[in-house]
Scaffold this motif. Sequence first.
Motif, PDB file in Angstrom:
ATOM      1  N   ALA A   1       0.828  -1.208   0.000  1.00 57.83           N
ATOM      2  CA  ALA A   1       0.000   0.000   0.000  1.00 57.83           C
ATOM      3  C   ALA A   1       0.858   1.252   0.000  1.00 57.83           C
ATOM      4  O   ALA A   1       0.548   2.237  -0.686  1.00 57.83           O
ATOM      5  N   GLN A   2       1.935   1.241   0.766  1.00 57.65           N
ATOM      6  CA  GLN A   2       2.807   2.407   0.820  1.00 57.65           C
ATOM      7  C   GLN A   2       3.386   2.723  -0.554  1.00 57.65           C
ATOM      8  O   GLN A   2       3.556   3.894  -0.916  1.00 57.65           O
ATOM      9  N   ASP A   3       3.635   1.706  -1.338  1.00 55.88           N
ATOM     10  CA  ASP A   3       4.198   1.922  -2.667  1.00 55.88           C
ATOM     11  C   ASP A   3       3.120   2.149  -3.724  1.00 55.88           C
ATOM     12  O   ASP A   3       3.274   3.022  -4.581  1.00 55.88           O
ATOM     13  N   ALA A   4       2.038   1.399  -3.671  1.00 61.95           N
ATOM     14  CA  ALA A   4       1.143   1.320  -4.823  1.00 61.95           C
ATOM     15  C   ALA A   4      -0.265   1.847  -4.594  1.00 61.95           C
ATOM     16  O   ALA A   4      -1.046   1.906  -5.552  1.00 61.95           O
ATOM     17  N   ASP A   5      -0.627   2.212  -3.381  1.00 56.65           N
ATOM     18  CA  ASP A   5      -1.954   2.789  -3.149  1.00 56.65           C
ATOM     19  C   ASP A   5      -1.895   4.307  -3.261  1.00 56.65           C
ATOM     20  O   ASP A   5      -0.844   4.924  -3.089  1.00 56.65           O
ATOM     21  N   LEU A   6      -3.044   4.899  -3.531  1.00 61.24           N
ATOM     22  CA  LEU A   6      -3.141   6.349  -3.699  1.00 61.24           C
ATOM     23  C   LEU A   6      -3.880   6.970  -2.527  1.00 61.24           C
ATOM     24  O   LEU A   6      -4.731   6.323  -1.910  1.00 61.24           O
ATOM     25  N   GLN A   7      -3.564   8.231  -2.250  1.00 61.94           N
ATOM     26  CA  GLN A   7      -4.198   8.950  -1.146  1.00 61.94           C
ATOM     27  C   GLN A   7      -5.282   9.909  -1.617  1.00 61.94           C
ATOM     28  O   GLN A   7      -6.060  10.404  -0.812  1.00 61.94           O
TER      29      GLN A   7
END
Length: 453
Positions: free
Chosen positions: A330-336
């Motif tokens: 998630a830290q690399d590939a999820d969006l905020q």
Amino acid sequence: MTARPRHTIVLCAALALAACAPWQDKPRAAAEAAPTAAACPQDIAAIARCLSGQDSAGAYYLIALPRDWNGHLVLHAHGGPALGAPQPARAVEDLERWSIMVRAGYAWAGSTFRQGGVAVRAAAEDTERLRQIFVRHVAQPRRTLLHGQSWGASVAAKGAEMFQRTAGGQRPYDAVLLTSGVLAGGTRSYDFRTDLRVVYQYLCGNHPRPTEPQYALNTGLPPGDPMTQADLRARVNECLALDKPAAERTPAQQRKVQTLVDVIRIPASAILGHLNWATFHFRDVVQHRTGGASPFGNAGAVYQGSPDDAALNAGVLRYRADPEAVARFAQDADLQGSIPVPVLTAKGIGDPTAFVELDAQFKATMERGGSGARLVQTFTRHDTHSYLSDPTYPTLLAALLRWVDEGDAAKPTPEAIARQCAPMEARFGKGCAFAPDYVPAPLATRVAERERS
């Protein structure tokens, strides 16, 4: 609710904090060598000059400047991602595909990225490094439009979140164009590929075979497994005969193909491609990005559409995603959803690779992150993924520029973009197919919900 180990909570909190913190003008381009003259692809050789190079991180890049440059730069993040070491030919292939942007008067710059595999932040860094090389060694563009295609759309969106100000306090990107995007974040976009692996294995039982060492399917492949894409293709055709017309398959083969089509909700032509992703890219994620544990799971997913759903749900293998692997991925590939500039998306309604419901998830992410008002989504009647049509992209870029230059008074609507496409056909050929009234359904209507750690 089961208590989570303290080390997992600490890791998740640290990664969440890192994901939310916008980067400021990194990496620096001061040490980057100037690009050198290069041959342009044939279809733009008469109208542009090209430059190429390799940046300090190892990524190759290619730049094209049209002779009648309109002063704007399209900074491209490519799809894939490819596995293995970067090759200069990749940038050439990307420019060949997106030469429409040069023919429309835009400068174009694309990086191969420094490494293969599913590394979103690294690819965003490489893209930003290329922007700085362009500004330092080529020209200062009037506007910089960040374009991401397919998986590269997640790279572009992540980059727009990471790099929000330069050292001089300026916006590095004036707007973002995301086409055919994989936009639900890594921890959700690939759920259906986990489902494909387990349903395929339930039906075919040859990936792996019963005589081979067994492993968790959500890890893609075990370390050291020599399987190649050709090997996988042979197994898939052995079970499903995808290399034959439907009429030439056995009844049993066609029943299995139809079950995968109905349960996973992808066309038969896309089964092999998605199985490749769920095999080799899953291995890349698990072995190189998440410490050997899998961020993919199907615990609690209820599958529907087969001839016997009860038997299917009882028989498929079940996996629970590892919480720490999920946090790392998630830290690399999820969006905020915290993008401070206008964002325009486009996707074919029949896209077989990055289906439209992913865009519904992206809209929810942007709204949750406070950027919903800066998002306009468009859809077309195309059923392709890699490329929509020549007039589509100049239409989108022009709409973005008007929005940037004139502010929210010129914020485009899907209806206005559809109208603006028609005049583009006189210059770029037929291909306008915007469907301004289309709204995608939520992701949960397409992909079975599951338990999440």
